[in-house]
Design a protein around this motif. Structure first.
Motif, PDB file in Angstrom:
ATOM      1  N   VAL A  98       1.742  11.037  -2.812  1.00  0.00           N
ATOM      2  CA  VAL A  98       3.135  11.073  -2.349  1.00  0.00           C
ATOM      3  C   VAL A  98       3.875   9.858  -2.905  1.00  0.00           C
ATOM      4  O   VAL A  98       3.380   8.718  -2.827  1.00  0.00           O
ATOM      5  N   LYS A  99       5.042  10.114  -3.482  1.00  0.00           N
ATOM      6  CA  LYS A  99       5.870   9.010  -3.952  1.00  0.00           C
ATOM      7  C   LYS A  99       6.585   8.403  -2.745  1.00  0.00           C
ATOM      8  O   LYS A  99       7.463   9.023  -2.151  1.00  0.00           O
ATOM      9  N   LEU A 100       6.206   7.173  -2.395  1.00  0.00           N
ATOM     10  CA  LEU A 100       6.723   6.537  -1.184  1.00  0.00           C
ATOM     11  C   LEU A 100       7.986   5.736  -1.422  1.00  0.00           C
ATOM     12  O   LEU A 100       8.716   5.418  -0.477  1.00  0.00           O
ATOM     13  N   THR A 101       8.262   5.375  -2.667  1.00  0.00           N
ATOM     14  CA  THR A 101       9.427   4.540  -2.964  1.00  0.00           C
ATOM     15  C   THR A 101       9.815   4.716  -4.425  1.00  0.00           C
ATOM     16  O   THR A 101       8.987   5.113  -5.265  1.00  0.00           O
ATOM     17  N   ASP A 102      11.065   4.396  -4.717  1.00  0.00           N
ATOM     18  CA  ASP A 102      11.544   4.375  -6.098  1.00  0.00           C
ATOM     19  C   ASP A 102      11.582   2.948  -6.638  1.00  0.00           C
ATOM     20  O   ASP A 102      12.041   2.719  -7.761  1.00  0.00           O
ATOM     21  N   ALA A 103      11.089   1.989  -5.850  1.00  0.00           N
ATOM     22  CA  ALA A 103      11.194   0.582  -6.233  1.00  0.00           C
ATOM     23  C   ALA A 103      10.191   0.182  -7.295  1.00  0.00           C
ATOM     24  O   ALA A 103      10.320  -0.889  -7.916  1.00  0.00           O
ATOM     25  N   ASN A 104       9.151   0.978  -7.537  1.00  0.00           N
ATOM     26  CA  ASN A 104       8.183   0.672  -8.590  1.00  0.00           C
ATOM     27  C   ASN A 104       7.734   1.983  -9.228  1.00  0.00           C
ATOM     28  O   ASN A 104       7.865   3.053  -8.627  1.00  0.00           O
ATOM     29  N   PRO A 105       7.198   1.932 -10.443  1.00  0.00           N
ATOM     30  CA  PRO A 105       6.835   3.176 -11.150  1.00  0.00           C
ATOM     31  C   PRO A 105       5.640   3.896 -10.552  1.00  0.00           C
ATOM     32  O   PRO A 105       5.390   5.053 -10.886  1.00  0.00           O
ATOM     33  N   TYR A 106       4.912   3.246  -9.666  1.00  0.00           N
ATOM     34  CA  TYR A 106       3.711   3.860  -9.095  1.00  0.00           C
ATOM     35  C   TYR A 106       3.997   4.594  -7.777  1.00  0.00           C
ATOM     36  O   TYR A 106       3.146   5.318  -7.272  1.00  0.00           O
ATOM     37  N   GLY A 107       5.178   4.375  -7.226  1.00  0.00           N
ATOM     38  CA  GLY A 107       5.551   5.047  -5.975  1.00  0.00           C
ATOM     39  C   GLY A 107       4.746   4.583  -4.779  1.00  0.00           C
ATOM     40  O   GLY A 107       4.580   5.323  -3.809  1.00  0.00           O
ATOM     41  N   VAL A 108       4.232   3.358  -4.830  1.00  0.00           N
ATOM     42  CA  VAL A 108       3.427   2.831  -3.727  1.00  0.00           C
ATOM     43  C   VAL A 108       4.251   1.820  -2.928  1.00  0.00           C
ATOM     44  O   VAL A 108       5.210   1.236  -3.439  1.00  0.00           O
ATOM     45  N   GLU A 109       3.856   1.607  -1.701  1.00  0.00           N
ATOM     46  CA  GLU A 109       4.474   0.585  -0.870  1.00  0.00           C
ATOM     47  C   GLU A 109       3.558  -0.628  -0.826  1.00  0.00           C
ATOM     48  O   GLU A 109       2.326  -0.500  -0.697  1.00  0.00           O
ATOM     49  N   LYS A 151      -3.349  -8.367   9.939  1.00  0.00           N
ATOM     50  CA  LYS A 151      -3.016  -7.008   9.523  1.00  0.00           C
ATOM     51  C   LYS A 151      -1.751  -7.017   8.676  1.00  0.00           C
ATOM     52  O   LYS A 151      -0.723  -7.559   9.096  1.00  0.00           O
ATOM     53  N   ALA A 152      -1.836  -6.417   7.530  1.00  0.00           N
ATOM     54  CA  ALA A 152      -0.651  -6.222   6.684  1.00  0.00           C
ATOM     55  C   ALA A 152      -0.136  -4.805   6.907  1.00  0.00           C
ATOM     56  O   ALA A 152      -0.929  -3.864   7.060  1.00  0.00           O
ATOM     57  N   SER A 153       1.187  -4.625   6.924  1.00  0.00           N
ATOM     58  CA  SER A 153       1.739  -3.305   7.256  1.00  0.00           C
ATOM     59  C   SER A 153       2.964  -2.997   6.418  1.00  0.00           C
ATOM     60  O   SER A 153       3.653  -3.891   5.908  1.00  0.00           O
ATOM     61  N   VAL A 154       3.242  -1.702   6.289  1.00  0.00           N
ATOM     62  CA  VAL A 154       4.466  -1.202   5.662  1.00  0.00           C
ATOM     63  C   VAL A 154       5.003  -0.070   6.533  1.00  0.00           C
ATOM     64  O   VAL A 154       4.244   0.584   7.253  1.00  0.00           O
ATOM     65  N   THR A 155       6.304   0.151   6.473  1.00  0.00           N
ATOM     66  CA  THR A 155       6.937   1.288   7.161  1.00  0.00           C
ATOM     67  C   THR A 155       7.506   2.215   6.097  1.00  0.00           C
ATOM     68  O   THR A 155       8.293   1.782   5.240  1.00  0.00           O
ATOM     69  N   ILE A 156       7.107   3.469   6.130  1.00  0.00           N
ATOM     70  CA  ILE A 156       7.535   4.445   5.123  1.00  0.00           C
ATOM     71  C   ILE A 156       8.952   4.900   5.443  1.00  0.00           C
ATOM     72  O   ILE A 156       9.272   5.253   6.588  1.00  0.00           O
ATOM     73  N   GLU A 157       9.804   4.895   4.443  1.00  0.00           N
ATOM     74  CA  GLU A 157      11.197   5.246   4.678  1.00  0.00           C
ATOM     75  C   GLU A 157      11.354   6.745   4.936  1.00  0.00           C
ATOM     76  O   GLU A 157      10.508   7.561   4.553  1.00  0.00           O
ATOM     77  N   ALA A 158      12.458   7.075   5.598  1.00  0.00           N
ATOM     78  CA  ALA A 158      12.739   8.472   5.947  1.00  0.00           C
ATOM     79  C   ALA A 158      12.880   9.314   4.690  1.00  0.00           C
ATOM     80  O   ALA A 158      13.368   8.857   3.650  1.00  0.00           O
ATOM     81  N   GLY A 159      12.441  10.569   4.763  1.00  0.00           N
ATOM     82  CA  GLY A 159      12.571  11.507   3.679  1.00  0.00           C
ATOM     83  C   GLY A 159      11.369  11.582   2.761  1.00  0.00           C
ATOM     84  O   GLY A 159      11.313  12.452   1.878  1.00  0.00           O
ATOM     85  N   ARG A 160      10.391  10.696   2.951  1.00  0.00           N
ATOM     86  CA  ARG A 160       9.208  10.694   2.078  1.00  0.00           C
ATOM     87  C   ARG A 160       8.083  11.579   2.631  1.00  0.00           C
ATOM     88  O   ARG A 160       7.331  12.167   1.868  1.00  0.00           O
ATOM     89  N   LEU A 161       7.971  11.657   3.949  1.00  0.00           N
ATOM     90  CA  LEU A 161       6.894  12.404   4.577  1.00  0.00           C
ATOM     91  C   LEU A 161       7.472  13.519   5.440  1.00  0.00           C
ATOM     92  O   LEU A 161       8.603  13.425   5.932  1.00  0.00           O
ATOM     93  N   GLU A 162       6.689  14.574   5.614  1.00  0.00           N
ATOM     94  CA  GLU A 162       7.141  15.750   6.340  1.00  0.00           C
ATOM     95  C   GLU A 162       6.563  15.784   7.756  1.00  0.00           C
ATOM     96  O   GLU A 162       5.427  15.334   7.993  1.00  0.00           O
ATOM     97  N   ASN A 163       7.351  16.351   8.630  1.00  0.00           N
ATOM     98  CA  ASN A 163       6.898  16.523  10.005  1.00  0.00           C
ATOM     99  C   ASN A 163       5.797  17.590  10.066  1.00  0.00           C
ATOM    100  O   ASN A 163       5.696  18.456   9.198  1.00  0.00           O
ATOM    101  N   ASN A 164       4.969  17.515  11.079  1.00  0.00           N
ATOM    102  CA  ASN A 164       3.917  18.506  11.327  1.00  0.00           C
ATOM    103  C   ASN A 164       2.975  18.636  10.130  1.00  0.00           C
ATOM    104  O   ASN A 164       2.551  19.735   9.769  1.00  0.00           O
TER     105      ASN A 164
END
Length: 614
Positions: free
Chosen positions: A68-79, A89-102
């Motif tokens: 899943v492409k999580l971001t447009d900020a880098n060519p790899y689509g990773v956070e 603990k290191a953490s990231v929050t995935i922005e809206a529109g990247r993941l689907e409900n259910n």
């Protein structure tokens, strides 16, 4: 950057997903489509490190399928997380529109200490997104006109004001002698004296329907009136001139049709039966007066009766209410029938009440007594027997409340057991309408839902705002949980929208016991938590990330557009409440103006596409 000879950082072997960071059935259960992913990271040299996060879809066998492409900020689509201390603990929050409900996903991490990368990825973590609330709202129509709150539907079910006592939070049943939930109380047979020959005439108990689509008393063998013979006090309530034997009302007009048998008995045995349809229409058409229209529609008069004559004997009303009897010559159509005759007759009579004392309210139950002269064939003595309306049964719509309260422009009257409906302008204020719709539909107390027979009960002022303070806690709650993109304009501020409304006894902020609160809670944190958010140019109402929704709550609060929240109620106080003469504990309904097409609508998820119904 050159690679040092130090130790490489290492990801933890138990990556976590939330909110609310709860595991079940071997995976993390996430209730938001903007999840937070996290994992521990350690470095033997004590260097600060970050984590790179990859998320993959899952195939039918539970294996990674598509990255899943999580971001447009880098060519790899990773956070990539911020740096944290070793062991944290290191953490990231995935922005809206990247993941689907259910949907189920796998994710893993790779550590970096600024010099060295971890040589492999961490163990997989699996999570499933089940956002309990996801309502996709229609686009807002800022020019949508407000509904006309003065237009109210006819109801055949009486809904009395809330009754409160010392022993229970509420007593919602009608007072003794009032209507039950079907709008019809106990009735008596009304008989004249037995004459020297053993003859007697009686008015039987009225034959009523339970609902407009259910037959009269369940007996289809009873005679019915021909449709072309309908008529009477036309022009006031044409909806009542269908001859359905029901009590029905609006806030200012009440009408009841009764099919009443007239029996002739000899030595106790019925010899003949005539049927009449009586219609009593009460119209609250004056500042200190109201009018009764009484109509008689014969259904069948068999040849056993030589003549039946009816007339108004008198009207009754309590002190402060004075009947104004009409002259018998005022009958339209002569109230005199022979066998086979079915012509209609009706008469209008008035009542006045004393509106000279300010800030007073009165309750009246006007009644009418009818003269009846029934002459069976072969009887030398005319049988005289009157009919009293109240003895034929009562309905909640028999009660009239009149007042001279200074909050209204003039004195006036209403039927207090008719619950009016307040209708949202859902096209203009979809966020507020969606929140109320969700709470109405998803919670077991269904506040304000007419379908579920769960009225709202008016509490003027909402305890001067104390109810709102309980549910919304502090004025900053909405500011901590809102999405700025969901506001109408740049000057629009977020607002805490509580439902049921603070100005109701249904509010979670209203204490129970003697104060009468129906759903008391200690804090708004016990309510359903939601917020409006914008995703791909569509506004959604979603559960607040990190909050758990059981759908057994009794209230809701939502961080939504302030202008929509206030705008949705702008027509209530000046328009609706005044026109309906709402008073403390009066019942009313809320029509949210929305309908939902829901892929899931059950006890743990409401995911729906909303449309405007007005």
């Amino acid at each position: 950057m050159s690679i040092s000879a130090g130790s490489r950082p290492v990801s933890g072997d138990a990556p976590e997903a939330g909110l609310p960071f709860t595991r079940g059935a071997g995976q993390w259960e996430v209730n938001t489509i903007t999840p937070t992913l996290r994992n521990t990271v350690t470095d033997a040299d004590g260097d600060r490190s970050n984590l790179t996060f990859e998320v993959w879809t899952v195939d039918a066998n539970g294996n990674p399928d598509t990255k899943v492409k999580l971001t447009d900020a880098n060519p790899y689509g990773v956070e990539v997380s911020p740096y944290v201390d070793s062991g944290e603990k290191a953490s990231v929050t995935i922005e809206a529109g990247r993941l689907e409900n259910n949907t189920t996903y796998l994710f893993h991490t790779n550590a970096y200490d600024g010099s060295l990368y971890e040589t492999s990825w961490s163990a997989w973590g699996q999570f499933r997104i089940r956002a309990g609330i996801d309502l996709a709202l229609p686009a807002r129509n800022a020019s949508s006109p407000n509904p006309n709150q003065g237009i109210q539907p006819v109801s055949y079910t009486s809904t009395p004001p809330l009754k409160v006592d010392d022993t229970a939070p509420s007593a919602l049943t009608a007072e003794p002698g009032q209507a039950d939930e079907r709008g019809s109380g106990e009735a008596e047979e009304q008989c004249g004296p037995v004459n020297d020959d053993g003859g007697q005439v009686c008015w039987g108990k009225p034959i009523r329907q339970l609902t407009p689509d259910k037959g009269e008393g369940g007996d289809s063998s009873l005679p019915t009136r021909a449709a072309e013979a309908s008529g009477g006090a036309a022009g006031y309530a044409d909806w009542c001139d269908d001859d359905l034997t029901l009590a029905r009302a609006t806030r200012t007009i009440a009408c009841e049709n009764r099919k009443v048998p007239a029996y002739y008995r000899l030595d106790g045995d019925v010899q003949a039966t005539a049927y009449f349809l009586f219609q009593r229409l009460l119209v609250l058409d004056g500042v200190n007066s109201f009018t009764e229209h009484f109509t008689v529609k014969p259904i069948s008069i068999p040849a056993d009766f030589a003549r039946i004559q009816l007339g108004i004997y008198r009207h009754l009303c309590k002190d402060g209410c004075d009947p104004v009897e009409a002259d018998p010559a005022a009958w339209k159509g002569k109230p005199d029938w022979t066998a086979g005759d079915t012509h209609v007759a009706w008469i209008a009579s008035g009542y006045t009440w004393d509106n000279s004392t300010p800030d007073e309210k009165y309750t009246f139950t006007p009644d009418v007594q009818i003269n009846g002269i029934i002459d069976p064939v072969g009887e030398e003595t005319i049988q005289t027997m009157g009919y009293q309306w109240s003895l034929g049964g009562t309905s909640g719509f028999d009660t009239i409340r009149c007042d001279t309260m200074t909050g209204y422009t003039t004195a006036g009257c209403v039927f207090p057991n008719y619950a009016p409906t307040y209708t949202f302008n859902a096209a203009k204020h979809p966020q507020a309408a969606a929140h109320a719709w969700l709470i109405q539909q998803a919670l077991p107390n269904h506040p304000g839902s007419k379908v579920d027979n769960k009225p709202l009960y008016y509490l003027p002022g909402g305890r001067n705002g104390d109810n709102r303070e309980v549910i919304c806690d502090v004025t900053g709650w909405a500011k901590m949980h809102y999405d700025s993109k969901a506001m109408n304009t740049s000057s629009d501020a977020p607002n805490c929208d509580e439902f049921a409304f603070n100005a109701t006894y249904n509010s979670g902020g209203m204490p129970g016991g003697k104060q009468g609160g129906l759903n008391p809670v200690n804090s708004g944190s016990e309510c359903v938590q939601s917020y409006s958010t914008k995703v791909d140019n569509t506004i959604h109402l979603r559960n607040l990330p990190g909050s758990y929704t059981s759908f057994n709550e009794v209230c809701g609060r939502s961080a939504i557009s302030g202008s929509q929240n206030s705008g949705s109620m702008s027509a209530f106080s000046s328009g609706f409440a005044k026109k309906m003469r709402l008073m403390d504990k009066d019942a009313y309904w809320l029509d949210t103006g929305l309908a939902g097409d829901c892929s899931v609508a059950d006890m743990d998820a409401w995911r729906c596409t909303m449309t405007v119904t007005q």
